[in-house]
Design a protein around this motif. Sequence first.
Motif, PDB file in Angstrom:
ATOM      1  N   VAL A  23      25.389  49.329  37.493  1.00  0.00           N
ATOM      2  CA  VAL A  23      26.055  48.121  37.959  1.00  0.00           C
ATOM      3  C   VAL A  23      27.547  48.312  37.719  1.00  0.00           C
ATOM      4  O   VAL A  23      28.010  48.326  36.573  1.00  0.00           O
ATOM      5  N   ASP A  24      28.309  48.507  38.804  1.00  0.00           N
ATOM      6  CA  ASP A  24      29.742  48.777  38.701  1.00  0.00           C
ATOM      7  C   ASP A  24      30.496  47.686  39.444  1.00  0.00           C
ATOM      8  O   ASP A  24      30.560  47.671  40.673  1.00  0.00           O
ATOM      9  N   LEU A  25      31.060  46.724  38.696  1.00  0.00           N
ATOM     10  CA  LEU A  25      31.823  45.615  39.270  1.00  0.00           C
ATOM     11  C   LEU A  25      33.299  45.711  38.882  1.00  0.00           C
ATOM     12  O   LEU A  25      34.047  44.744  39.011  1.00  0.00           O
ATOM     13  N   GLU A  26      33.735  46.849  38.435  1.00  0.00           N
ATOM     14  CA  GLU A  26      35.086  47.011  37.883  1.00  0.00           C
ATOM     15  C   GLU A  26      36.155  46.756  38.938  1.00  0.00           C
ATOM     16  O   GLU A  26      35.980  47.024  40.122  1.00  0.00           O
ATOM     17  N   GLY A  27      37.327  46.204  38.473  1.00  0.00           N
ATOM     18  CA  GLY A  27      38.491  46.066  39.340  1.00  0.00           C
ATOM     19  C   GLY A  27      38.358  44.978  40.375  1.00  0.00           C
ATOM     20  O   GLY A  27      38.810  45.158  41.510  1.00  0.00           O
ATOM     21  N   ASN A  28      37.748  43.840  40.025  1.00  0.00           N
ATOM     22  CA  ASN A  28      37.679  42.676  40.908  1.00  0.00           C
ATOM     23  C   ASN A  28      38.246  41.465  40.176  1.00  0.00           C
ATOM     24  O   ASN A  28      39.040  41.629  39.227  1.00  0.00           O
TER      25      ASN A  28
END
Length: 642
Positions: A49-54
């Motif tokens: 689960v990669d939600l980085e940089g939002n």
Amino acid sequence: MDLSGNFFSGNLPVGVGNLVRLEELRVANNSLHGVVPGEIAKCSLLQVVDLEGNRFSGQVPAFLGQLRRLKIVSLGRNMFSGSIPLSFGNLSQLETLNLSENDVRGNLPEEIMRLSNLTTLNLSYNKFAGVVPHNVGDLMNLLVLNLSACGFSGKIPGSIGSLMKLTTLDLSKQNLSGELPIELFGLPSLQVVGLEENKLSGDVPEGFSSLVSLQYLNLSNNAFSGEIPATYGFLRSLVVLSLSRNGVSGMIPVEMGNCSDLEVLELRSNHLRGVIPVDISRLSHMKKLDLGVNELSGEITEEISSCSSLTSLLLDVNHLSGHIPDSLSKLSNLTTLNLSTNRLRGAIPANLSHISSLKYLNLSRNNLEGEIPKTLGSRFNDPLVFSMNRELCGRPLDRECANVRKMKRKKLIILICVAVAGVCLLALCCCGYIYSLLRWRKKLRGANGEKKPSPARGSGSGTDRGRGSGENGGPKLVMFNNKITYAETLEATRQFDEENVLSRGRYGLVFKGSFQDGMVLSIRRLPDGSINEGNFRKEAESLGKVKHRNLTVLCGYYAGPPDVRLLVYDYMPNGNLGTLLQEASHQDGHVLNWPMRHLIALGIARGLSFLHSLDMVHSDLKPQNVLFDADFEAHLSEFGLD
């Protein structure tokens, strides 16, 4: 599903929860916002689960703790708040946890310390409380630990010494205090250490010199004191060393010149004294040298121009004197030069304007004099660059150089006087010549009879050419770089006297040759008749092309009657490994500590690896064939002679 690196905005659709067979969800580096939908918990097969940089907000999603197969959870650079959910302790397969640059608060849950498969833990730039967990050493597989700017205080726990696989440690920008735990210096894989902007104290830790893989060490903005350990010269892989803004005293160790890969050396705002070591000029990869705000004295040496890769040279606020070296113009990559607030004198070198890459220059507050070079003054037209130099004139200071104008007028007068004197002297010589010619003609006319023919000059000179010492024809001492003769070699070894024998091996005796100009070489004399002249010359020419930092370099050879075969090598002043081991076993002479043994082993391995790449086999590897140069670097000998 990878939607990373686009311009998507809005909320993450709840329909993502219908993708029940989804294993990877990557939406990093977009403009998504709102809360993360809980429907994602239906995707029980999720591993990433990669939600980085939002711009996701709300609490850190606790429902992620239900996805037991997760290996990577990356939520960095968002606007999550609250604390780390205790449910994250259920993620037994988790390898990467990234919560950096959010607004996470509270204490670090003990459950996180039980994630035994964790290799990367990045919690930087949050607002935790308390101390670094004492049981952080339980994360035995950890490779990267980044807790910078988290608000932790207290001491660094000694259990960190259990992280034997750790390569990166960043505990910078916090309120950590006390001395560094000794356990930290036993981490063999450590490459990056960031401890800047804390309240750490004690002497500059010598223990880092045992971490031979260390590439980055930043201890700036702390309360370290004492001197820079000379053993830091063992860190041959070091690329960045920063000790700025501490209480470091003493002199800069000359041993730092051994750190051949060093690119950044920052020692600003300390109490360093003495001169800038000439050995720093050996650091050919150096890009930034910052020694500002110290108590350094002496002159800026010409040798510093050998650091051809230097981009930033900061020597401001010291007690440096002398002239600005003209050789600084050789630093063709220099972008920043700050020599302000010193005691530099003399004129500004005009060739500083030849450094086309120079963007920042500060020469203020010195004792510089004369006219500012016009090209330099036009490029840096801010008066502050040259201010507080009383004898400096010209643009951009708008101060006329009256003394320069007078000096030019004086030189012109002197030039005119010299020219007039020269014309008078030439006229006098012409008159004397004409007078002598007239007297000779008069004497010739009064003579009776014919002149006797003068004898021919240079008769027989052509027959003498090419004779003498036998340089043309006959055996020669072939040197690849220097020029010495066989006769000089005989004199240097005292006719191969037994007293000059350095070693005895299967390939003959090795003699020490001390030449009259101070040069010292090692001369190997092969047993007479051991190899014919043709094969010997071919092998010697081939060996002369084999060059490596951990091999003895062949400088030349000699093949002549009666069956004399010589090989000339660089002299190794520190003996061989066999002698060193023997001295260490008797506790006499050099003490071989473990970092030194490790460096010797690395040198031997590199030399063997290079030989094998050339399809060469050493065939006689033993301690007596491992020689040491002046810096105690290992060199293999007796190779390629079969």
